[in-house]
Scaffold this motif. Structure first.
Motif, PDB file in Angstrom:
ATOM      1  N   GLY A 579       0.805  -1.204   0.000  1.00  0.00           N
ATOM      2  CA  GLY A 579       0.000   0.000   0.000  1.00  0.00           C
ATOM      3  C   GLY A 579       0.836   1.250   0.000  1.00  0.00           C
ATOM      4  N   PRO A 580       0.207   2.402  -0.245  1.00  0.00           N
ATOM      5  CA  PRO A 580       0.932   3.670  -0.303  1.00  0.00           C
ATOM      6  C   PRO A 580       1.421   4.111   1.068  1.00  0.00           C
ATOM      7  CG  PRO A 580      -1.423   4.053  -0.457  1.00  0.00           C
ATOM      8  CD  PRO A 580      -1.233   2.570  -0.493  1.00  0.00           C
ATOM      9  N   ALA A 581       2.556   4.803   1.086  1.00  0.00           N
ATOM     10  CA  ALA A 581       3.123   5.396   2.301  1.00  0.00           C
ATOM     11  C   ALA A 581       3.800   6.688   1.887  1.00  0.00           C
ATOM     12  CB  ALA A 581       4.110   4.437   2.967  1.00  0.00           C
ATOM     13  N   ASN A 582       4.158   7.495   2.867  1.00  0.00           N
ATOM     14  CA  ASN A 582       4.794   8.781   2.584  1.00  0.00           C
ATOM     15  C   ASN A 582       5.924   9.035   3.551  1.00  0.00           C
ATOM     16  OD1 ASN A 582       3.030  10.611   0.527  1.00  0.00           O
ATOM     17  ND2 ASN A 582       1.717   9.192   1.626  1.00  0.00           N
ATOM     18  N   GLY A 583       6.931   9.735   3.073  1.00  0.00           N
ATOM     19  CA  GLY A 583       8.019  10.177   3.922  1.00  0.00           C
ATOM     20  C   GLY A 583       7.928  11.669   4.141  1.00  0.00           C
ATOM     21  N   LEU A 584       8.044  12.119   5.394  1.00  0.00           N
ATOM     22  CA  LEU A 584       7.985  13.539   5.742  1.00  0.00           C
ATOM     23  C   LEU A 584       9.113  13.889   6.707  1.00  0.00           C
ATOM     24  CD1 LEU A 584       4.137  13.922   6.446  1.00  0.00           C
ATOM     25  CD2 LEU A 584       5.359  14.711   4.401  1.00  0.00           C
ATOM     26  N   ASP A 585       9.450  15.175   6.761  1.00  0.00           N
ATOM     27  CA  ASP A 585      10.406  15.661   7.752  1.00  0.00           C
ATOM     28  C   ASP A 585       9.693  15.922   9.071  1.00  0.00           C
ATOM     29  OD1 ASP A 585      12.566  15.660   5.980  1.00  0.00           O
ATOM     30  OD2 ASP A 585      11.986  17.610   5.167  1.00  0.00           O
ATOM     31  N   ALA A 586      10.483  16.065  10.139  1.00  0.00           N
ATOM     32  CA  ALA A 586       9.896  16.339  11.453  1.00  0.00           C
ATOM     33  C   ALA A 586       9.188  17.686  11.481  1.00  0.00           C
ATOM     34  CB  ALA A 586      10.976  16.271  12.526  1.00  0.00           C
ATOM     35  N   SER A 587       9.551  18.577  10.551  1.00  0.00           N
ATOM     36  CA  SER A 587       8.933  19.909  10.513  1.00  0.00           C
ATOM     37  C   SER A 587       7.623  19.905   9.731  1.00  0.00           C
ATOM     38  CB  SER A 587       9.901  20.909   9.874  1.00  0.00           C
ATOM     39  OG  SER A 587      10.239  20.497   8.551  1.00  0.00           O
ATOM     40  N   ALA A 588       7.088  18.728   9.442  1.00  0.00           N
ATOM     41  CA  ALA A 588       5.916  18.619   8.575  1.00  0.00           C
ATOM     42  C   ALA A 588       4.696  19.332   9.140  1.00  0.00           C
ATOM     43  CB  ALA A 588       5.584  17.150   8.337  1.00  0.00           C
ATOM     44  N   GLN A 646      -5.485  10.584  11.405  1.00  0.00           N
ATOM     45  CA  GLN A 646      -6.747  10.188  10.787  1.00  0.00           C
ATOM     46  C   GLN A 646      -6.789  10.362   9.272  1.00  0.00           C
ATOM     47  OE1 GLN A 646     -10.078  12.044  12.735  1.00  0.00           O
ATOM     48  NE2 GLN A 646     -10.051  10.563  14.414  1.00  0.00           N
ATOM     49  N   HIS A 647      -5.902  11.145   8.701  1.00  0.00           N
ATOM     50  CA  HIS A 647      -5.965  11.413   7.261  1.00  0.00           C
ATOM     51  C   HIS A 647      -5.240  10.333   6.462  1.00  0.00           C
ATOM     52  CE1 HIS A 647      -6.932  16.000   7.684  1.00  0.00           C
ATOM     53  NE2 HIS A 647      -7.892  15.198   8.138  1.00  0.00           N
ATOM     54  N   GLU A 648      -5.754   9.097   6.567  1.00  0.00           N
ATOM     55  CA  GLU A 648      -5.090   7.980   5.883  1.00  0.00           C
ATOM     56  C   GLU A 648      -5.373   7.960   4.390  1.00  0.00           C
ATOM     57  OE1 GLU A 648      -9.155   6.519   6.947  1.00  0.00           O
ATOM     58  OE2 GLU A 648      -7.571   7.622   7.990  1.00  0.00           O
ATOM     59  N   LEU A 649      -6.460   8.582   3.944  1.00  0.00           N
ATOM     60  CA  LEU A 649      -6.721   8.600   2.512  1.00  0.00           C
ATOM     61  C   LEU A 649      -5.648   9.398   1.771  1.00  0.00           C
ATOM     62  CD1 LEU A 649     -10.600   9.111   2.264  1.00  0.00           C
ATOM     63  CD2 LEU A 649      -9.294   7.005   2.033  1.00  0.00           C
ATOM     64  N   ALA A 650      -5.202  10.477   2.375  1.00  0.00           N
ATOM     65  CA  ALA A 650      -4.198  11.321   1.724  1.00  0.00           C
ATOM     66  C   ALA A 650      -2.783  10.789   1.899  1.00  0.00           C
ATOM     67  CB  ALA A 650      -4.285  12.751   2.268  1.00  0.00           C
ATOM     68  N   PHE A 651      -2.492  10.141   3.029  1.00  0.00           N
ATOM     69  CA  PHE A 651      -1.114   9.772   3.331  1.00  0.00           C
ATOM     70  C   PHE A 651      -0.898   8.278   3.540  1.00  0.00           C
ATOM     71  CE2 PHE A 651      -1.444  14.233   4.422  1.00  0.00           C
ATOM     72  CZ  PHE A 651      -0.279  14.747   3.889  1.00  0.00           C
ATOM     73  N   GLY A 652      -1.908   7.468   3.303  1.00  0.00           N
ATOM     74  CA  GLY A 652      -1.727   6.047   3.504  1.00  0.00           C
ATOM     75  C   GLY A 652      -1.697   5.698   4.981  1.00  0.00           C
ATOM     76  N   ASP A 653      -1.386   4.452   5.270  1.00  0.00           N
ATOM     77  CA  ASP A 653      -1.382   3.980   6.658  1.00  0.00           C
ATOM     78  C   ASP A 653      -0.043   4.174   7.352  1.00  0.00           C
ATOM     79  OD1 ASP A 653      -4.045   3.098   6.752  1.00  0.00           O
ATOM     80  OD2 ASP A 653      -3.517   1.238   5.719  1.00  0.00           O
ATOM     81  N   HIS A 654       1.009   4.543   6.606  1.00  0.00           N
ATOM     82  CA  HIS A 654       2.340   4.707   7.187  1.00  0.00           C
ATOM     83  C   HIS A 654       2.961   6.031   6.738  1.00  0.00           C
ATOM     84  CE1 HIS A 654       1.614   0.369   7.209  1.00  0.00           C
ATOM     85  NE2 HIS A 654       2.510   0.262   8.175  1.00  0.00           N
ATOM     86  N   VAL A 655       3.424   6.811   7.698  1.00  0.00           N
ATOM     87  CA  VAL A 655       4.207   8.007   7.402  1.00  0.00           C
ATOM     88  C   VAL A 655       5.587   7.815   8.025  1.00  0.00           C
ATOM     89  CG1 VAL A 655       4.482  10.474   7.847  1.00  0.00           C
ATOM     90  CG2 VAL A 655       2.249   9.572   7.197  1.00  0.00           C
ATOM     91  N   LEU A 656       6.601   7.742   7.174  1.00  0.00           N
ATOM     92  CA  LEU A 656       7.975   7.509   7.610  1.00  0.00           C
ATOM     93  C   LEU A 656       8.727   8.825   7.637  1.00  0.00           C
ATOM     94  CD1 LEU A 656       8.658   4.657   5.005  1.00  0.00           C
ATOM     95  CD2 LEU A 656       7.590   4.384   7.236  1.00  0.00           C
ATOM     96  N   SER A 657       9.938   8.780   8.175  1.00  0.00           N
ATOM     97  CA  SER A 657      10.811   9.936   8.021  1.00  0.00           C
ATOM     98  C   SER A 657      11.233  10.002   6.564  1.00  0.00           C
ATOM     99  CB  SER A 657      12.042   9.805   8.922  1.00  0.00           C
ATOM    100  OG  SER A 657      12.921   8.808   8.436  1.00  0.00           O
ATOM    101  N   ALA A 658      11.426  11.210   6.045  1.00  0.00           N
ATOM    102  CA  ALA A 658      11.797  11.368   4.642  1.00  0.00           C
ATOM    103  C   ALA A 658      13.107  10.645   4.340  1.00  0.00           C
ATOM    104  CB  ALA A 658      11.899  12.850   4.296  1.00  0.00           C
ATOM    105  N   ALA A 659      14.038  10.657   5.291  1.00  0.00           N
ATOM    106  CA  ALA A 659      15.338  10.013   5.071  1.00  0.00           C
ATOM    107  C   ALA A 659      15.188   8.510   4.901  1.00  0.00           C
ATOM    108  CB  ALA A 659      16.271  10.325   6.238  1.00  0.00           C
ATOM    109  N   ASP A 660      14.353   7.875   5.738  1.00  0.00           N
ATOM    110  CA  ASP A 660      14.130   6.435   5.621  1.00  0.00           C
ATOM    111  C   ASP A 660      13.449   6.086   4.303  1.00  0.00           C
ATOM    112  OD1 ASP A 660      15.317   5.675   7.972  1.00  0.00           O
ATOM    113  OD2 ASP A 660      13.463   5.694   9.147  1.00  0.00           O
ATOM    114  N   ALA A 661      12.436   6.857   3.946  1.00  0.00           N
ATOM    115  CA  ALA A 661      11.708   6.581   2.705  1.00  0.00           C
ATOM    116  C   ALA A 661      12.614   6.770   1.492  1.00  0.00           C
ATOM    117  CB  ALA A 661      10.491   7.497   2.605  1.00  0.00           C
ATOM    118  N   ARG A 662      13.413   7.839   1.514  1.00  0.00           N
ATOM    119  CA  ARG A 662      14.301   8.148   0.390  1.00  0.00           C
ATOM    120  C   ARG A 662      15.371   7.078   0.207  1.00  0.00           C
ATOM    121  NH1 ARG A 662      16.472  12.541   2.429  1.00  0.00           N
ATOM    122  NH2 ARG A 662      14.604  13.793   2.109  1.00  0.00           N
TER     123      ARG A 662
END
Length: 839
Positions: A579-588, A646-662
């Motif tokens: 499934g989809p996931a996203n990577g974000l920074d701590a400043s998100a 709660q916004h799983e439709l936009a960001f999937g069920d997992h939000v990782l750190s951008a560094a890990d995802a990258r």
């Protein structure tokens, strides 16, 4: 018996046409699925980069969780890297002439006008790997220094540069100038394939040291090409058994080279297998219903055979042999037609992005013979089912039967139908409480349960409906039509039910996904609070976010679109999903609103993850717990939960750190950078340093490729299956109408005009189509309305109304034309001649 069966088939050709068409279409569909399945194992596209390599070693993209069965696996979205140490290990295997390391990374040439030359994917490689194509120098020499590059001939021509010139190349950073020291061109089979099918990629070659630096993974490789003295594939697999790699040879080399081919081969076999199984079940159902109608129309003939001494076994054998004769002829033709159907399905799958346009099918006699045997077997099974009643009935009772329907359906059937309607109605409320793809899928399943329940109680529902409609039918033709539909509601229900199924299932399948897609976009728009979004042709270098943060007062967040693979124990089996996931920074939190329930995104660093509230509840996870899954490249992850949202439709069920995802994507770049409170002039100045980047006001919803592909696949599969159902409906309507020839003749002999009979049947056709449209709409309206309320907050599903109108129009044309054509054909003979023919 064979002679008698053959004579019966010849004498009753019109009666066996329906079964012939049903078996032919079913066999063709099964043969096409078999060809697709075989192509999933043996098909592909010709390799280009690895055309000269005998064997290619890559990272294993198949994720198999512990405790799962043979079908519990998922295909990783990204190609995993392999350690450079494997080169020496492979080179030491007897029979290996050379083990050639390859680095592959995104690298694009910036043209003289400052724009990226990106008409096709462009990749950089180390020069040593050029031998794997092979690429041969047509001008100049190999790169040695860090500022030297070799371009393929197509890219050199597009850039308008030759040996001695300079080009700017962008690879995960600002463009850097390189001196062109050579121009290379693919030779041998690689060149031939590129000319015949079109080169899929542009290539740049750097020195080994520079390629390792630009790849960002100096101690890892994309692949290892192996040149051998013979077939040593099995030997290499034994040597590398514990290294989590895939050893590819022959046609499988293209799967190692192209991500889309690798994923296509993995999913095509599964799709064809499940689709083929569904097709077999539908084929049995359609053939059985068609044969049952044929046998029912011959009930007096079988009664006469029983009266003159035929045993039940002989009756069953006669029907079985007749069916075998028809099925063999239809099966042979259908198997051959399956080749054309498979080509059509391949084109449809290519159009929706499931398979590459240059993916070639492998056609052998195996799926054709298998389809023929399955078609004959399905026909025999259907014949056995259809022959049970005429073979066991008492001859005297059969000869005395009146040609009227039973007055009502059984009580058990009504009870089961009522229970299914209740279960389906309750299931339609699931999207009010459970959002996401699972909630959308439950709407489709609830619709299917409602349709099955309505099918069981159909005669009762149709009977009550026609009693309401009948008084409104005016004139002689209307009176006759009303009398027919009231007295033969079971026959009417048999025609209404499949049309209702087609309408309801098609409408729900389409609008459930369009509503889900609209909900994802709506939530994405609400969740992104950034003022500006930076995007790029091939991604955004990770350093861009840091550069934007240097603008006074600006906030910037890296956004990395990725995927993860999860596994969940369900009873004795293991469910594996990607499934989809996203990577974000701590400043998100400055640019994104995830609607955090517990914890804080400020703690989102490497080694941590935020989970959707639904996923966390479903898997019994809370802040501070550890969750396990697999990254996009198939590498295992074990991360600490720091928040739920709660916004799983936009960001999937997992939000990782951008560094890990990258780190676990081949590109190693951001998908976008979200910017807030930045000076527009300063922002454009930063972006101008990176050709191909642009600044927009909004960000598109995540490309849920897996879900979109599944949706489109469902549409194709539903379309094909409904096409087959349409054949069944047409067969049923034509055969049941043709069986009323004596009724039409009697009406005409007592004074009813030919036009009045035609108008009567036209009225019956409109009643049939109208009831099917009404019931199909009602059975789809409830789940779609609740889905729309739960996902978008409004009761109307998203999507154009033209699809709904098109489905209704198709059903109307099918019903009206089938009845009209068969009626006119039945009225061609003189009434006095028709009234005397046997049933």
């Amino acid at each position: 018996m064979l002679t008698l069966a053959w004579q019966t088939v010849k004498a009753r050709t019109s009666g066996f046409i329906g079964a012939f068409v049903a078996i032919l279409c079913g066999t063709a569909l099964v043969a096409a699925c078999g060809i697709l399945m075989e192509s999933g194992f043996r098909g592909g596209v010709p390799t280009q980069r690895y055309a000269a390599a005998d064997v290619v070693v890559t990272g294993d993209r198949t994720v198999r969780p512990p405790g799962g069965d043979v079908l519990a696996f998922e295909h990783a979205a990204e190609q995993p890297a392999i350690p450079t140490a494997l080169v020496a290990k492979i080179a030491a295997v007897p029979g290996v002439k050379a083990a050639v390391p390859e680095q592959t990374f995104p690298a694009v040439v910036v043209g003289p006008d400052g724009q990226v030359l990106a008409d096709k994917p462009s990749f950089g490689h180390n020069w040593e790997s050029a031998v794997l194509a092979p690429f041969e120098l047509t001008q100049g020499r190999a790169p040695v220094a860090d500022d030297e590059v070799v371009l393929d001939s197509g890219l050199a021509g597009q850039a308008g540069v030759g040996v001695g010139g300079e080009v700017r190349v962008m690879a995960r950073s600002v463009p850097v100038s390189y001196r062109v020291v050579g121009v290379a061109e693919a030779s041998g089979s690689a060149r031939g394939d590129a000319e015949n099918r079109g080169s899929r990629q542009a290539s740049l070659f750097f020195s080994a040291a520079k390629a390792a630096d630009l790849s960002g993974r100096p101690d890892q490789l994309t692949a290892i090409g192996v040149l051998t003295t013979g077939d040593i594939t099995s030997r290499l697999e034994d040597v590398l058994a514990s290294d989590h790699v895939t050893v590819s040879s022959g046609a499988d080399r293209s799967a190692a080279e192209f991500d889309d081919v690798s994923q296509t081969k993995a999913i095509l076999a599964l799709i064809a297998g499940s689709f083929g199984g569904y097709a077999v079940l539908v084929a049995i159902f359609v053939v059985a219903s068609t044969l049952a109608l044929t046998v029912e129309q011959r009930r007096r003939e079988f009664a006469l055979l029983r009266a003159v001494g035929a045993t039940p076994r002989q009756i069953r054998k006669l029907i079985g042999v007749e069916t075998t004769v028809v099925s063999v002829i239809a099966g042979v033709i259908g198997s051959v037609l399956g080749i054309l159907v498979s080509q059509g399905l391949r084109s449809a799958f290519a159009a929706i992005g499931v398979v590459p346009h240059d993916f070639a099918l492998k056609i052998s006699p195996i799926p054709l013979v298998a389809a023929l045997l399955i078609g004959i077997g399905a026909a025999r099974l259907a014949a056995w089912s259809a022959s049970r009643r005429p073979s066991s009935i008492n001859p005297v009772e059969a000869l005395g039967e009146a040609a009227v329907q039973r007055k009502d359906v059984g009580r058990v059937r009504l009870v089961i139908g009522g229970i299914l309607l209740a279960i389906g109605t309750v299931a339609t409320t699931v999207p009010l409480f459970l959002r996401g793809q699972l909630g959308a899928a439950m709407s489709v399943m609830a619709t299917l349960v409602l349709i099955i329940g309505l099918t069981l109680v159909g005669p009762r529902v149709v009977g009550k409906a026609v009693r309401v409609i009948a008084p409104a039918l005016r004139g002689v033709s209307g009176y006759l039509a009303a009398a027919n539909v009231v007295k033969n509601s079971r026959r009417l229900a048999a025609a209404v039910t499949p049309l209702m199924l087609a309408i309801g299932f098609a409408v729900v399948n389409y609008y459930s996904q369009t509503t889900f897609t609209a909900a994802v976009q709506q939530e994405t728009t609400e969740s992104i609070t950034a003022d500006h979004v930076i995007t790029g042709v091939a991604g955004v270098p990770s350093e861009v976010a840091e550069a934007v943060r240097g603008i006074p007062g600006a906030s910037a967040t890296s956004l990395v679109r990725t995927q993860v693979i999860t596994a969940r124990k369900s009873g004795d089996s293991v469910e594996v999903n990607r499934g989809p996931a996203n990577g974000l920074d701590a400043s998100a939190r400055n640019t994104v609103d995830l609607d955090v329930v517990t914890g804080s995104l400020d703690d989102l660093t490497t080694g941590t993850v935020a989970l959707s509230d639904v996923y966390a509840w479903w898997n019994n996870k809370k802040v501070g717990d550890t969750v396990e899954f697999w990254y996009a490249d198939g590498r295992p992850a074990k991360l600490k939960v720091i928040a739920t949202y709660q916004h799983e439709l936009a960001f999937g069920d997992h939000v990782l750190s951008a560094a890990d995802a990258r780190e676990h994507t081949r590109a190693g770049m951001d998908s976008a950078v979200l910017v807030k409170d930045a000076n527009v002039t300063a922002l454009k100045d930063v972006v101008s340093r990176y050709p191909g980047l642009q600044v927009t006001e909004t960000v598109a919803a995540q490309d849920r490729g897996e879900e979109r592909t599944q949706f489109l696949l469902n549409l194709v599969a539903v379309g094909v299956i409904l096409g087959y159902v349409a054949i069944s409906v047409s067969n049923t309507l034509v055969m049941s109408t043709a069986a009323r020839r004596r009724e039409f003749a009697l009406l005409r002999l007592v004074g009813t005009g030919r036009r009045q009979v035609i108008r009567m049947m036209r009225t019956e056709a409109l009643v049939t189509v109208g009831l099917a449209a009404t019931l199909g709409t009602l059975v789809a309206a409830l789940p779609l309305t609740l889905l729309a309320i739960g996902f978008t907050g409004v009761p109307l599903p998203a999507g154009g109304i033209w699809v709904y109108l098109g489905v209704l129009a198709g059903a109307a044309v099918l019903g009206v034309v089938s009845i009209a054509v068969s009626t006119r054909l039945s009225l061609r003979a003189k009434p006095i001649d028709t009234i005397g023919i046997r049933e």
